[in-house]
Write a protein that holds these residues in place. Structure first.
Motif, PDB file in Angstrom:
ATOM      1  N   ARG A  16       0.828  -1.207   0.000  1.00  6.20           N
ATOM      2  CA  ARG A  16       0.000   0.000   0.000  1.00  6.20           C
ATOM      3  C   ARG A  16       0.861   1.255   0.000  1.00  6.20           C
ATOM      4  O   ARG A  16       0.473   2.293  -0.530  1.00  6.20           O
ATOM      5  CB  ARG A  16      -0.904   0.017   1.234  1.00  6.20           C
ATOM      6  N   THR A  17       2.037   1.154   0.588  1.00  2.82           N
ATOM      7  CA  THR A  17       2.927   2.313   0.663  1.00  2.82           C
ATOM      8  C   THR A  17       3.691   2.545  -0.634  1.00  2.82           C
ATOM      9  O   THR A  17       4.340   3.571  -0.794  1.00  2.82           O
ATOM     10  CB  THR A  17       3.949   2.115   1.797  1.00  2.82           C
ATOM     11  N   GLY A  18       3.644   1.580  -1.544  1.00  3.91           N
ATOM     12  CA  GLY A  18       4.342   1.714  -2.814  1.00  3.91           C
ATOM     13  C   GLY A  18       5.598   0.879  -2.901  1.00  3.91           C
ATOM     14  O   GLY A  18       6.212   0.780  -3.960  1.00  3.91           O
ATOM     15  N   GLY A  19       6.013   0.286  -1.778  1.00  2.00           N
ATOM     16  CA  GLY A  19       7.206  -0.555  -1.784  1.00  2.00           C
ATOM     17  C   GLY A  19       6.946  -1.891  -2.462  1.00  2.00           C
ATOM     18  O   GLY A  19       5.806  -2.316  -2.615  1.00  2.00           O
ATOM     19  N   ARG A  20       8.026  -2.552  -2.874  1.00  2.00           N
ATOM     20  CA  ARG A  20       7.901  -3.840  -3.554  1.00  2.00           C
ATOM     21  C   ARG A  20       7.637  -4.951  -2.545  1.00  2.00           C
ATOM     22  O   ARG A  20       8.158  -4.924  -1.438  1.00  2.00           O
ATOM     23  CB  ARG A  20       9.192  -4.178  -4.309  1.00  2.00           C
TER      24      ARG A  20
END
Length: 123
Positions: A11-15
């Motif tokens: 959700r935070t954009g991390g992989r």
């Protein structure tokens, strides 16, 4: 085939790290890509002893104008927001603008899932 597995991002954009490889049961089916032409349908077994009717091609649409619904002949696809090339290839999906004998209409059904084209006049 389209992978129906988990997203590759948080959700935070991390992989996300893969916990396992892709499995065959996670694959989806090829899109129907319903075209304008003589009506052809395909029946597909679905979950729960149900069947999906996949429209491969159709030239008839149920067009709604207020409360009145009539059957109209599909002439061509004017615009398709899901893919810029679909209008050129006359492929009908939900949200596509089609030219019918009753006028321009926006497709409100999913022809690849229900086997029919329902539309609402926009003119």
């Amino acid at each position: 085939m389209k992978d129906q597995g988990r997203s590759t991002r948080k959700r935070t954009g991390g992989r996300l790290k893969h916990a396992s490889n892709k499995k065959r049961h996670q694959l989806g089916r090829e899109p129907a890509e319903t075209t304008v032409g003589e009506t052809r349908v395909q029946y597909i077994d679905s979950r729960g002893n149900e069947k999906k009717v996949r429209a491969l091609s159709t030239n008839v649409a149920q067009v709604a104008d207020g409360d009145a619904v009539s059957e109209a002949e599909i002439e061509n696809v004017v615009d398709n927001p899901s893919n810029v090339n679909y209008a050129r290839r006359n492929i009908i999906t939900k949200g596509a603008i089609i030219e019918t004998s009753a006028g321009r209409a926006r497709v409100s059904s999913r022809p690849g899932q229900t086997g029919q084209v329902n539309a609402v006049l926009i003119d």
